[in-house]
Write a protein that holds these residues in place. Structure first.
Motif, PDB file in Angstrom:
ATOM      1  N   LYS A 136       0.811  -1.215   0.000  1.00  0.00           N
ATOM      2  CA  LYS A 136       0.000   0.000   0.000  1.00  0.00           C
ATOM      3  C   LYS A 136       0.850   1.273   0.000  1.00  0.00           C
ATOM      4  O   LYS A 136       0.423   2.292  -0.506  1.00  0.00           O
ATOM      5  CB  LYS A 136      -0.923   0.020   1.220  1.00  0.00           C
ATOM      6  N   LEU A 137       2.049   1.183   0.586  1.00  0.00           N
ATOM      7  CA  LEU A 137       2.902   2.360   0.725  1.00  0.00           C
ATOM      8  C   LEU A 137       4.045   2.298  -0.278  1.00  0.00           C
ATOM      9  O   LEU A 137       4.841   1.356  -0.259  1.00  0.00           O
ATOM     10  CB  LEU A 137       3.459   2.457   2.149  1.00  0.00           C
ATOM     11  N   MET A 197      -2.117   8.486 -10.755  1.00  0.00           N
ATOM     12  CA  MET A 197      -2.377   7.065 -10.983  1.00  0.00           C
ATOM     13  C   MET A 197      -2.362   6.300  -9.662  1.00  0.00           C
ATOM     14  O   MET A 197      -3.181   5.398  -9.437  1.00  0.00           O
ATOM     15  CB  MET A 197      -1.341   6.499 -11.953  1.00  0.00           C
ATOM     16  N   CYS A 198      -1.420   6.664  -8.790  1.00  0.00           N
ATOM     17  CA  CYS A 198      -1.364   6.010  -7.478  1.00  0.00           C
ATOM     18  C   CYS A 198      -2.629   6.286  -6.679  1.00  0.00           C
ATOM     19  O   CYS A 198      -3.183   5.394  -6.028  1.00  0.00           O
ATOM     20  CB  CYS A 198      -0.143   6.500  -6.698  1.00  0.00           C
ATOM     21  N   GLY A 199      -3.088   7.539  -6.722  1.00  0.00           N
ATOM     22  CA  GLY A 199      -4.304   7.884  -6.006  1.00  0.00           C
ATOM     23  C   GLY A 199      -5.511   7.130  -6.518  1.00  0.00           C
ATOM     24  O   GLY A 199      -6.365   6.690  -5.740  1.00  0.00           O
ATOM     25  N   ASP A 200      -5.600   6.968  -7.827  1.00  0.00           N
ATOM     26  CA  ASP A 200      -6.724   6.248  -8.418  1.00  0.00           C
ATOM     27  C   ASP A 200      -6.777   4.793  -7.960  1.00  0.00           C
ATOM     28  O   ASP A 200      -7.849   4.195  -7.885  1.00  0.00           O
ATOM     29  CB  ASP A 200      -6.642   6.290  -9.947  1.00  0.00           C
ATOM     30  N   VAL A 241       2.014   7.497  -1.145  1.00  0.00           N
ATOM     31  CA  VAL A 241       3.364   7.663  -1.686  1.00  0.00           C
ATOM     32  C   VAL A 241       4.206   8.558  -0.781  1.00  0.00           C
ATOM     33  O   VAL A 241       3.752   9.622  -0.354  1.00  0.00           O
ATOM     34  CB  VAL A 241       3.322   8.275  -3.103  1.00  0.00           C
ATOM     35  N   ASN A 242       5.428   8.114  -0.503  1.00  0.00           N
ATOM     36  CA  ASN A 242       6.472   8.959   0.068  1.00  0.00           C
ATOM     37  C   ASN A 242       7.466   9.272  -1.044  1.00  0.00           C
ATOM     38  O   ASN A 242       7.925   8.354  -1.731  1.00  0.00           O
ATOM     39  CB  ASN A 242       7.200   8.256   1.209  1.00  0.00           C
ATOM     40  N   LEU A 243       7.787  10.534  -1.231  1.00  0.00           N
ATOM     41  CA  LEU A 243       8.705  10.946  -2.297  1.00  0.00           C
ATOM     42  C   LEU A 243       9.960  11.530  -1.666  1.00  0.00           C
ATOM     43  O   LEU A 243       9.883  12.432  -0.836  1.00  0.00           O
ATOM     44  CB  LEU A 243       8.012  11.971  -3.205  1.00  0.00           C
ATOM     45  N   VAL A 244      11.123  10.993  -2.054  1.00  0.00           N
ATOM     46  CA  VAL A 244      12.404  11.472  -1.544  1.00  0.00           C
ATOM     47  C   VAL A 244      13.080  12.307  -2.638  1.00  0.00           C
ATOM     48  O   VAL A 244      13.212  11.855  -3.778  1.00  0.00           O
ATOM     49  CB  VAL A 244      13.320  10.309  -1.127  1.00  0.00           C
ATOM     50  N   THR A 245      13.502  13.513  -2.280  1.00  0.00           N
ATOM     51  CA  THR A 245      14.061  14.435  -3.262  1.00  0.00           C
ATOM     52  C   THR A 245      15.256  15.183  -2.680  1.00  0.00           C
ATOM     53  O   THR A 245      15.374  15.334  -1.460  1.00  0.00           O
ATOM     54  CB  THR A 245      12.985  15.467  -3.698  1.00  0.00           C
ATOM     55  N   ASN A 246      16.144  15.640  -3.562  1.00  0.00           N
ATOM     56  CA  ASN A 246      17.232  16.512  -3.085  1.00  0.00           C
ATOM     57  C   ASN A 246      16.764  17.953  -2.939  1.00  0.00           C
ATOM     58  O   ASN A 246      17.527  18.809  -2.481  1.00  0.00           O
ATOM     59  CB  ASN A 246      18.456  16.420  -4.006  1.00  0.00           C
ATOM     60  N   GLY A 247      15.540  18.236  -3.324  1.00  0.00           N
ATOM     61  CA  GLY A 247      14.927  19.536  -3.086  1.00  0.00           C
ATOM     62  C   GLY A 247      15.230  20.606  -4.101  1.00  0.00           C
ATOM     63  O   GLY A 247      14.631  21.687  -4.070  1.00  0.00           O
ATOM     64  N   ARG A 248      16.150  20.348  -5.037  1.00  0.00           N
ATOM     65  CA  ARG A 248      16.558  21.400  -5.970  1.00  0.00           C
ATOM     66  C   ARG A 248      15.417  21.834  -6.894  1.00  0.00           C
ATOM     67  O   ARG A 248      15.399  22.974  -7.356  1.00  0.00           O
ATOM     68  CB  ARG A 248      17.742  20.937  -6.824  1.00  0.00           C
ATOM     69  N   ALA A 249      14.471  20.941  -7.172  1.00  0.00           N
ATOM     70  CA  ALA A 249      13.396  21.263  -8.117  1.00  0.00           C
ATOM     71  C   ALA A 249      12.095  21.658  -7.423  1.00  0.00           C
ATOM     72  O   ALA A 249      11.074  21.840  -8.092  1.00  0.00           O
ATOM     73  CB  ALA A 249      13.147  20.062  -9.038  1.00  0.00           C
ATOM     74  N   LEU A 252       2.979  18.892  -6.780  1.00  0.00           N
ATOM     75  CA  LEU A 252       2.833  17.926  -5.699  1.00  0.00           C
ATOM     76  C   LEU A 252       1.662  18.253  -4.779  1.00  0.00           C
ATOM     77  O   LEU A 252       1.285  17.433  -3.944  1.00  0.00           O
ATOM     78  CB  LEU A 252       4.125  17.873  -4.867  1.00  0.00           C
ATOM     79  N   LEU A 253       1.109  19.447  -4.917  1.00  0.00           N
ATOM     80  CA  LEU A 253      -0.031  19.834  -4.100  1.00  0.00           C
ATOM     81  C   LEU A 253      -1.312  19.214  -4.653  1.00  0.00           C
ATOM     82  O   LEU A 253      -1.409  18.895  -5.836  1.00  0.00           O
ATOM     83  CB  LEU A 253      -0.160  21.357  -4.072  1.00  0.00           C
ATOM     84  N   PHE A 254      -2.292  19.034  -3.801  1.00  0.00           N
ATOM     85  CA  PHE A 254      -3.595  18.495  -4.198  1.00  0.00           C
ATOM     86  C   PHE A 254      -3.469  17.120  -4.847  1.00  0.00           C
ATOM     87  O   PHE A 254      -4.189  16.782  -5.785  1.00  0.00           O
ATOM     88  CB  PHE A 254      -4.325  19.465  -5.136  1.00  0.00           C
ATOM     89  N   GLN A 255      -2.513  16.355  -4.359  1.00  0.00           N
ATOM     90  CA  GLN A 255      -2.333  14.971  -4.799  1.00  0.00           C
ATOM     91  C   GLN A 255      -2.677  14.070  -3.601  1.00  0.00           C
ATOM     92  O   GLN A 255      -1.865  13.886  -2.707  1.00  0.00           O
ATOM     93  CB  GLN A 255      -0.890  14.711  -5.246  1.00  0.00           C
ATOM     94  N   PRO A 256      -3.879  13.506  -3.554  1.00  0.00           N
ATOM     95  CA  PRO A 256      -4.289  12.712  -2.382  1.00  0.00           C
ATOM     96  C   PRO A 256      -3.359  11.550  -2.070  1.00  0.00           C
ATOM     97  O   PRO A 256      -3.269  11.141  -0.907  1.00  0.00           O
ATOM     98  CB  PRO A 256      -5.693  12.208  -2.784  1.00  0.00           C
TER      99      PRO A 256
END
Length: 280
Positions: free
Chosen positions: A91-92, A113-116, A121-129, A137-141
């Motif tokens: 699930k995660l 697609m994941c929400g559907d 989802v956990n998203l790991v990023t270096n934050g540059r973008a 990434l907002l309003f993504q359940p």
């Protein structure tokens, strides 16, 4: 499920890597072998599934394993196939292995697609973008957490770290106002006896940028009972599910849920008047 996984491992689905480690499941496109992982045969239910939607990263950090794989962006068709394969056994999801997920042009569509399909989802990023693509990434359940790695900033690059933290703070304000994902900061590859100064500097900058009174937070956590503090750490930081926490703490799932409720309520009361980030 074994047959479907066997097909994936053999490459019939376009994958060359479907691997497990304990209760975690990994998917790679164009995968390299890894000695501490092995193909899944009878997977059962996995606590986490890691999906590398791209192996392309705009950085070259010393702590990341080097790869000889050609640059690759996972197609929407392959991503949808993976979701089909893991429905009912996980699930995660974690968008994280080697590449930078926000480099993928369809990351927003993948989250939809994941929400559907009912995944979180956990998203790991270096934050540059984040400044450029954060609004996607907002309003993504489906998006539960955005974890920003601070390890990509060198120990002497204070100005660069400040710039990154300010970008994260602005995204945090947007996410909070949109009731979007949680934001966490990662600093995980430190030497136990050699990086105290770097850690102290980083925590000081985080406290300054986010307006956090770190000593007060430490004191507040210390005022929780051992049981409440433990259940909070296991659930919020270790991302353990109620059933796993109950087994670890040798108590019922109902007791876990009750302790977590009261731990959150007491911590919120103790920190109620902490300074909030300015809205902008």
């Amino acid at each position: 499920m074994g047959t479907a996984f066997d097909r994936a491992i053999k490459g019939d689905s376009g994958l060359t890597g479907v691997l497990t480690r304990g209760s975690e499941l990994f998917f790679w496109a164009q995968a390299e072998s890894s000695p501490d992982l092995h193909p899944s045969e009878s997977p059962g239910m996995f606590r986490k599934t890691y999906i590398e939607i791209t192996n392309v990263c705009d950085l070259s950090c010393s702590f990341c394993p080097k790869s000889s794989r050609p640059a690759n962006m996972m197609s929407a068709h392959l991503f949808d196939h993976i979701l089909s394969e893991i429905t009912g056994i996980s699930k995660l999801l974690h968008f994280h292995v080697v590449g930078e997920p926000l480099n993928h042009p369809e990351v927003g569509e993948f989250l939809r697609m994941c929400g559907d399909r009912g995944f979180r989802v956990n998203l790991v990023t270096n934050g540059r973008a984040l400044q450029r693509r954060g609004k996607e990434l907002l309003f993504q359940p489906a998006l539960r957490n955005v974890s920003v790695s601070l390890q990509s900033v060198g120990p002497e690059a204070v100005d660069e770290l400040l710039q990154l933290l300010e970008s994260v703070r602005r995204f945090h304000v947007l996410a909070r106002d949109a009731q979007g994902p949680e934001i966490s900061l990662r600093l995980w590859a430190l030497k136990p006896h050699g990086d105290q100064e770097r850690l102290a500097t980083t925590l000081h900058l985080i406290s300054s940028v986010f307006g956090i009174e770190r000593q007060r937070i430490d004191r507040a956590l210390g005022q929780l009972s051992h049981e409440h503090r433990t259940v909070l750490v296991l659930h919020e930081f270790e991302e353990m599910e109620y059933k796993q926490i109950a087994k670890t703490m040798n108590c019922s799932i109902g007791t876990v849920m009750s302790r977590l409720f009261y731990a959150r309520r007491k911590l919120a009361a103790l920190l109620a008047d902490l300074k909030k980030p300015d809205r902008q």
